[in-house]
Design an enzyme around this catalytic site. Structure first.
Site, PDB file in Angstrom:
ATOM      1  N   ASP A   1       0.793  -1.237   0.000  1.00  0.00           N
ATOM      2  CA  ASP A   1       0.000   0.000   0.000  1.00  0.00           C
ATOM      3  C   ASP A   1       0.829   1.293   0.000  1.00  0.00           C
ATOM      4  O   ASP A   1       0.536   2.218   0.765  1.00  0.00           O
ATOM      5  CB  ASP A   1      -0.958   0.004   1.193  1.00  0.00           C
ATOM      6  CG  ASP A   1      -2.004  -1.096   1.131  1.00  0.00           C
ATOM      7  OD1 ASP A   1      -1.978  -1.911   0.188  1.00  0.00           O
ATOM      8  OD2 ASP A   1      -2.860  -1.151   2.047  1.00  0.00           O
TER       9      ASP A   1
ATOM     10  N   LYS B   1      -6.741  -4.880  -3.421  1.00  0.00           N
ATOM     11  CA  LYS B   1      -7.510  -5.486  -2.326  1.00  0.00           C
ATOM     12  C   LYS B   1      -8.485  -4.467  -1.773  1.00  0.00           C
ATOM     13  O   LYS B   1      -8.330  -3.271  -1.983  1.00  0.00           O
ATOM     14  CB  LYS B   1      -6.571  -5.982  -1.230  1.00  0.00           C
ATOM     15  CG  LYS B   1      -5.758  -4.883  -0.565  1.00  0.00           C
ATOM     16  CD  LYS B   1      -4.740  -5.459   0.406  1.00  0.00           C
ATOM     17  CE  LYS B   1      -3.920  -4.376   1.083  1.00  0.00           C
ATOM     18  NZ  LYS B   1      -4.695  -3.414   1.902  1.00  0.00           N
TER      19      LYS B   1
ATOM     20  N   CYS C   1      -2.171  -2.990   7.663  1.00  0.00           N
ATOM     21  CA  CYS C   1      -2.078  -3.834   6.464  1.00  0.00           C
ATOM     22  C   CYS C   1      -0.796  -4.671   6.418  1.00  0.00           C
ATOM     23  O   CYS C   1      -0.818  -5.812   5.945  1.00  0.00           O
ATOM     24  CB  CYS C   1      -2.236  -2.977   5.218  1.00  0.00           C
ATOM     25  SG  CYS C   1      -3.912  -2.283   5.099  1.00  0.00           S
TER      26      CYS C   1
END
Ligand SMILES: [Zn+2]
Length: 216
Positions: free
Chosen positions: A20, A118, A163
């Site tokens: 990310d 995702k 995450c």
């Protein structure tokens, strides 16, 4: 903490997971992680060490269930209970196709084979690159890695306590040897979430290392 590695990053059995590294998680973004952008040069250097690299991208439809704006009377960082369990609510972030959802332009790992998106299900969040927040919907990443003979993963990126941690825990649960490269991550640290993440990671057998352990 220093741990000797029994395989080199360039080993075909190893993969780097870059989590990310998107504008919304960088300073100035909708859900900024302090100094998130400062990681980019180090993540690029690590990426160059690995033969296998997977980059993830949080990628939500507008009105996603993890957004506080989707729940009347709720504010960002509130916790609510959804059918699949507890959910922290966030500012709107990483909406599909927006600038904030783009990977940082200075992230340059051109040989990365897979960019995994995702959080695409409107009604399920996904901190993890492997299993969505309902804890049953698979992203397919475990199968992708295993089918390619990869049994060891190194996790870096944003945010360490969400995450990155969830991805590392799920990697371990799926049977991968798993390391988190601490100095190649930054945390949000919401209500003790960073300490909790390290406790969970350590208990699961995820190994905490520094980039120097990989690059030396
Ligand atoms: Zn998200």
């Amino acid at each position: 903490m220093t741990t000797s590695l029994d395989l080199l990053p360039g080993d075909p059995r190893a993969a780097l997971l870059v989590i990310d590294m998107q504008y919304d998680f960088m300073p100035g973004g909708a859900l900024a992680v302090a100094e998130g952008d400062a990681l980019v040069p180090l993540v690029n250097r690590l990426g160059a060490q690995f033969r296998n690299v997977v980059i993830t991208q949080d990628w939500h439809p507008a009105g996603h269930i993890s957004f506080a704006s989707s729940h009347a009377g709720r504010s960002p960082f509130d916790s609510i209970t959804l059918p699949y369990g507890a959910q922290t609510l966030w500012p709107d972030h990483c909406v599909q196709g927006t600038q904030g959802a783009r990977l940082h332009a200075d992230l340059v790992i051109d040989h990365a084979q897979l960019i995994l998106r995702k959080g695409c299900n409107a009604g399920i969040d996904s901190y993890s690159a492997f299993v969505e927040a309902d804890r049953s919907t698979q992203t397919g990443l475990a199968g992708y890695l295993k089918e390619r003979g990869i049994d060891s993963v190194f996790v870096v990126g944003l945010a360490l306590d969400f995450c990155v941690a969830w991805s590392a825990l799920d990697a371990r649960a799926a049977g991968f040897n798993t390391w988190v490269i601490e100095d190649a991550c930054k945390a949000i640290d919401l209500n003790g979430s960073l300490d909790k993440a390290w406790q969970d990671l350590t208990a699961a057998g995820v190994v905490r290392i520094d980039s120097a352990d990989v690059t030396r």
